[in-house]
Design a protein around this motif. Structure first.
Motif, mmCIF file in Angstrom:
data_model
loop_
_atom_site.group_PDB
_atom_site.id
_atom_site.type_symbol
_atom_site.label_atom_id
_atom_site.label_comp_id
_atom_site.label_asym_id
_atom_site.label_seq_id
_atom_site.Cartn_x
_atom_site.Cartn_y
_atom_site.Cartn_z
ATOM 1 N N GLU A 1 0.817 -1.215 0.000
ATOM 2 C CA GLU A 1 0.000 0.000 0.000
ATOM 3 C C GLU A 1 0.850 1.263 0.000
ATOM 4 O OE1 GLU A 1 -3.035 0.339 2.877
ATOM 5 O OE2 GLU A 1 -3.828 -1.666 2.558
ATOM 6 N N GLY A 2 2.117 1.129 0.263
ATOM 7 C CA GLY A 2 2.931 2.324 0.410
ATOM 8 C C GLY A 2 2.489 3.088 1.650
ATOM 9 N N GLN A 3 2.583 4.409 1.611
ATOM 10 C CA GLN A 3 2.117 5.231 2.726
ATOM 11 C C GLN A 3 0.673 5.616 2.460
ATOM 12 O OE1 GLN A 3 4.389 8.745 3.493
ATOM 13 N NE2 GLN A 3 3.191 9.340 5.280
ATOM 14 N N ARG A 4 -0.235 4.989 3.161
ATOM 15 C CA ARG A 4 -1.659 5.247 2.948
ATOM 16 C C ARG A 4 -2.042 6.546 3.633
ATOM 17 N NH1 ARG A 4 -6.395 1.274 2.244
ATOM 18 N NH2 ARG A 4 -8.209 2.456 2.889
ATOM 19 N N ILE A 5 -2.715 7.429 2.902
ATOM 20 C CA ILE A 5 -3.119 8.730 3.427
ATOM 21 C C ILE A 5 -4.627 8.838 3.388
ATOM 22 C CG2 ILE A 5 -3.002 11.232 3.090
ATOM 23 C CD1 ILE A 5 -0.252 10.803 1.806
ATOM 24 N N ASN A 6 -5.226 9.222 4.506
ATOM 25 C CA ASN A 6 -6.664 9.460 4.588
ATOM 26 C C ASN A 6 -6.882 10.941 4.845
ATOM 27 O OD1 ASN A 6 -9.376 9.617 5.114
ATOM 28 N ND2 ASN A 6 -9.395 8.096 6.750
ATOM 29 N N LEU A 7 -7.299 11.661 3.811
ATOM 30 C CA LEU A 7 -7.456 13.113 3.938
ATOM 31 C C LEU A 7 -8.632 13.498 4.832
ATOM 32 C CD1 LEU A 7 -6.675 14.311 0.307
ATOM 33 C CD2 LEU A 7 -5.168 14.249 2.280
ATOM 34 N N ALA A 8 -9.478 12.519 5.195
ATOM 35 C CA ALA A 8 -10.576 12.796 6.114
ATOM 36 C C ALA A 8 -10.115 12.749 7.570
ATOM 37 C CB ALA A 8 -11.716 11.803 5.910
ATOM 38 N N ASP A 9 -8.908 12.216 7.795
ATOM 39 C CA ASP A 9 -8.377 12.132 9.147
ATOM 40 C C ASP A 9 -8.080 13.532 9.666
ATOM 41 O OD1 ASP A 9 -6.020 11.966 11.126
ATOM 42 O OD2 ASP A 9 -6.716 9.891 11.014
ATOM 43 N N GLU A 10 -8.538 13.823 10.881
ATOM 44 C CA GLU A 10 -8.383 15.160 11.425
ATOM 45 C C GLU A 10 -6.910 15.572 11.549
ATOM 46 O OE1 GLU A 10 -10.696 17.400 12.041
ATOM 47 O OE2 GLU A 10 -12.247 16.033 11.346
#
Length: 328
Positions: free
Chosen positions: A313-322
């Motif tokens: 997955e590499g570095q998974r980023i969730n832009l919804a994370d505060e």
């Protein structure tokens, strides 16, 4: 004033796009197999059906969610007709809220709504393209988002308490021939299949894949419907290559019965799924014209969309994370 939910021990299914053809058959067969069914579409008509015969032609405009509701009720099933415009986000949210308000639960969503226009890019106006995206991809996304909080609730009546929510999407396997001559349509339908794949991965990551599942289904052979009726009226021989919509509802019922892990994220063809998972090897009963073997329109083999690095997955980023939003 909030209406008191109907108390039912039945599982509840919301069928979107259920007024005619395939959607109607799915709703009727779900009800016959123990589901309380919300029959949803734009074709709401409060005027009692006054035709010479009932039920009306299932592929005609006389078939509405109201006549389908009546068919189910007269057969001893449980059904509620609710109008929904899948191109309107407010309407999409309302139909899910009304379903839960009516029955107090939601166990399955079948998304059969669709707008169709098969033509090359140069012959597809932007407004037609935009409508297809709203009804097909965006409508599905809205229904799924509104339904997920209810589908992921644990059923306290189950032993042990568990989640059993299912989503079935009418969208195709992803392969290049599908794009030919109908690019604008294919863009929306393939987007629906991408949602199936992506949400399935979300379920896996959240540890829900043994309980929750989203699956796509598509016909291996053309199915009798309002769309095919216009062609068979011009050339009755075209019916030789059609199957009854019962093959689709049988496949969907088999998907809902299958373990979640078996169907989660799969892009299935009705015939192939029934052969592999329901032990069906004789499909003659589904032929519209008895004795005919309809031509298969889908490839016998489909491409594998996975890659060697699938699990990286590499570095998974969730832009919804505060925490992430605070750094943007």
């Amino acid at each position: 004033m909030t209406a008191t939910p109907t108390h039912t021990n039945k599982k509840v299914a919301l069928v979107v796009g259920a007024s005619r053809g395939i959607g109607r058959q799915v709703a009727i067969d779900l009800a016959a197999n123990g589901y309380a069914v919300v029959v949803a579409s734009k074709s709401y008509d409060q005027t009692p059906y006054a035709g010479a015969r009932f039920p009306p032609d299932p592929n005609s405009n006389q078939s509405t969610i109201n006549t389908v509701e009546r068919e189910i009720r007269e057969a001893g099933g449980e059904a509620t007709a609710l109008r929904v415009d899948t191109s309107d986000p407010v309407s999409v949210e309302q139909v899910v809220a009304q379903t839960v308000q009516k029955y107090g639960r939601l166990d399955a969503v079948i998304y059969n709504a669709g707008a169709i226009w098969w033509a090359p890019v140069k012959d597809t106006p932007l407004k037609r393209f935009m409508l297809m995206q709203r009804v097909n991809a965006e409508g599905l996304y809205g229904i799924v988002q509104a339904a997920l909080p209810h589908l992921t609730k644990r059923d306290p009546a189950a032993t042990p308490p568990k989640i059993g929510g299912r989503i079935v999407v009418v969208s195709p396997p992803i392969y290049s021939r599908f794009f030919r001559g109908k690019t604008a349509y294919a863009m929306g339908k393939v987007a629906m299949s991408v949602l199936t794949k992506g949400l399935a991965m979300d379920f896996e990551r959240e540890g829900l894949a043994d309980e929750m599942a989203i699956t796509s289904i598509w016909p291996a052979v053309a199915i009798e419907s309002a769309a095919t009726d216009q062609f068979t009226r011009q050339d009755p021989k075209m019916a030789n290559d059609l199957r009854k919509p019962t093959i689709f509802s049988d496949a969907i019922l088999a998907m809902l019965r299958a373990p979640a892990a078996v169907v989660n994220g799969q892009l299935e063809l009705d015939e192939d799924f029934l052969r592999r998972h329901a032990g069906v090897d004789d499909f003659s009963k589904y032929s519209v014209v008895p004795g005919m073997v309809p031509r298969r329109i889908m490839p016998a083999e489909l491409p594998d969309l996975t890659v060697r690095e699938q699990d990286d997955e590499g570095q998974r980023i969730n832009l919804a994370d505060e925490k992430v939003k605070g750094k943007l």
